[in-house]
Design an enzyme around this catalytic site. Structure first.
Site, PDB file in Angstrom:
ATOM      1  N   ASP A  34       0.811  -1.218   0.000  1.00  0.00           N
ATOM      2  CA  ASP A  34       0.000   0.000   0.000  1.00  0.00           C
ATOM      3  C   ASP A  34       0.847   1.272   0.000  1.00  0.00           C
ATOM      4  O   ASP A  34       0.668   2.163   0.845  1.00  0.00           O
ATOM      5  CB  ASP A  34      -0.940   0.018   1.216  1.00  0.00           C
ATOM      6  CG  ASP A  34      -1.665  -1.295   1.435  1.00  0.00           C
ATOM      7  OD1 ASP A  34      -1.969  -1.967   0.438  1.00  0.00           O
ATOM      8  OD2 ASP A  34      -1.923  -1.655   2.595  1.00  0.00           O
ATOM      9  N   GLU A 216     -11.475  -1.786  -3.623  1.00  0.00           N
ATOM     10  CA  GLU A 216     -10.802  -1.118  -2.510  1.00  0.00           C
ATOM     11  C   GLU A 216      -9.694  -0.216  -3.033  1.00  0.00           C
ATOM     12  O   GLU A 216      -9.491  -0.086  -4.241  1.00  0.00           O
ATOM     13  CB  GLU A 216     -10.246  -2.149  -1.519  1.00  0.00           C
ATOM     14  CG  GLU A 216      -9.144  -3.034  -2.068  1.00  0.00           C
ATOM     15  CD  GLU A 216      -8.639  -4.050  -1.051  1.00  0.00           C
ATOM     16  OE1 GLU A 216      -9.291  -4.243  -0.005  1.00  0.00           O
ATOM     17  OE2 GLU A 216      -7.585  -4.674  -1.319  1.00  0.00           O
ATOM     18  N   HIS A 280      -3.278  -1.738  -5.180  1.00  0.00           N
ATOM     19  CA  HIS A 280      -3.256  -0.705  -4.137  1.00  0.00           C
ATOM     20  C   HIS A 280      -2.203   0.349  -4.443  1.00  0.00           C
ATOM     21  O   HIS A 280      -1.165   0.453  -3.802  1.00  0.00           O
ATOM     22  CB  HIS A 280      -3.041  -1.265  -2.748  1.00  0.00           C
ATOM     23  CG  HIS A 280      -3.572  -0.312  -1.717  1.00  0.00           C
ATOM     24  ND1 HIS A 280      -4.653  -0.596  -0.925  1.00  0.00           N
ATOM     25  CD2 HIS A 280      -3.209   0.960  -1.409  1.00  0.00           C
ATOM     26  CE1 HIS A 280      -4.914   0.442  -0.151  1.00  0.00           C
ATOM     27  NE2 HIS A 280      -4.056   1.413  -0.442  1.00  0.00           N
TER      28      HIS A 280
END
Length: 342
Positions: A34, A216, A280
């Site tokens: 991330d 996400e 991500h």
């Protein structure tokens, strides 16, 4: 040794050094899920998931992040609602103050929520990072991966969340913020998994029920007046983790009808290049502002899932004729890339 030969050797050594300083290969370091960065006053401030703390790196070049200055800025006290599973931190400078947004829980994934720290120092490596509490919309539901951006001089947050209190699927929501620490509007659903490529792979365990579909890691991206959200699809535990694209097509950013999802992913695994589960991501510009780059994590081998083998990588992106981002293909670890333009 003749003077002329010494000059040639000196030139060649200098040329090799120059080449090494101006090129790099992925991954940028061995672990760092991330990844996110912000550029300010000549430095990139970088962070990634560390699970139990928040860490900040400071560097002139993200290509050198593995050797950059590093500082732990916060570790949560034990026994709180935000003591565990600290995920996807992002550092933002808003109104001359620094904010670190992150998701955390109390040891039970069902209780994941968004939280924030604040630092009023000009340099985020100085001053004190203060915990400012939870950031939640109405209704207050499971939430991770918050990303904050300005649109028409107003502040908004996008994140990944559940519709209810159980993990049936992860959706992308948006809400208007009253200030960097408060959401003032109801959350609005703008994307949920609908295509087969967003639903590949499943895992039956305590955290990820079978057949959970995932949207996400949303990231705001703007170019030439066109607005996009790039998001991650599928479970991170699969090799099919990839990036999808939402395009903003209207005036009201809180109107779901103004967000159009592209029917195919825009960044996927490359078995040929040995890159699996790329996702991500975040975006950044080169120091001189002329180039756009993607910063993302990926695995080097199949089946490595959501563990700490996810490593940060970056590569320059291009733009399609319709103004949408063209992320290309994840490059191999053997590919020598030029550093961002200074």
């Amino acid at each position: 040794m003749s003077t002329s030969l010494q000059i040639i050797i000196f030139f060649l050594v200098g040329l090799i050094g120059f080449s090494q300083e101006n090129t790099f290969t992925n991954p940028l370091k061995s672990s760092g899920p991330d990844p996110y960065s912000t550029y300010d006053n000549g430095y990139y401030y970088y962070t990634n998931t560390e699970q139990n703390k928040l860490v900040l790196w400071k560097t002139k070049s993200l290509a050198n992040i593995s050797g950059a200055e590093k500082k732990e800025i916060w570790m949560p006290p034990a026994g709180t609602a935000y003591s565990n599973s600290i995920w996807a931190p992002e550092i933002h400078k808003i109104n001359d103050k620094w904010y670190m947004y992150f998701a955390a829980d109390d040891g039970d994934n069902n209780n994941h929520r968004m939280y924030a720290l604040e630092n009023i120092s000009e340099d985020p490596f100085k001053g004190e990072w203060k915990f400012k509490g939870k950031i939640s919309a109405w209704p207050d539901r499971w939430a991770i991966d918050g990303n904050v951006f300005h649109y028409k001089n107003e502040l908004f947050m996008i994140w990944s969340g559940w519709e209810g209190n159980t993990n049936s699927q992860q959706n992308i929501y948006i809400a208007k913020m009253k200030n960097p620490l408060e959401i003032e509007s109801k959350r609005v659903l703008i994307a949920e998994p609908t295509y087969n490529w967003e639903k590949q792979g499943d895992l039956d365990d305590d955290i990820n029920p079978p057949h959970v579909s995932v949207n996400e890691g949303p990231q705001y991206l703007e170019k030439g007046g066109k607005i996009f959200i790039v998001f991650s699809a599928n479970g991170c535990w699969t090799d099919y983790y990839s990036l999808g694209l939402l395009s903003f097509t209207g005036e009201d950013i809180l109107n779901p009808a103004n967000w159009e999802k592209h029917s195919k992913p825009i960044f996927t695994k490359s078995e040929e290049n040995g890159v699996y589960a790329p996702g991500h991501n975040s975006f950044f510009k080169s120091p001189d502002g002329t180039e756009d780059w993607i910063l993302y994590h990926a695995n080097s081998n199949p089946g490595e899932g959501c563990a700490n083998k996810r490593s940060p990588r970056m590569q320059k992106i291009n733009w399609n004729q319709d103004g949408s981002p063209n992320l290309g293909v994840p490059v191999s670890e053997d590919t020598v890339l030029k550093v961002p333009s200074e």
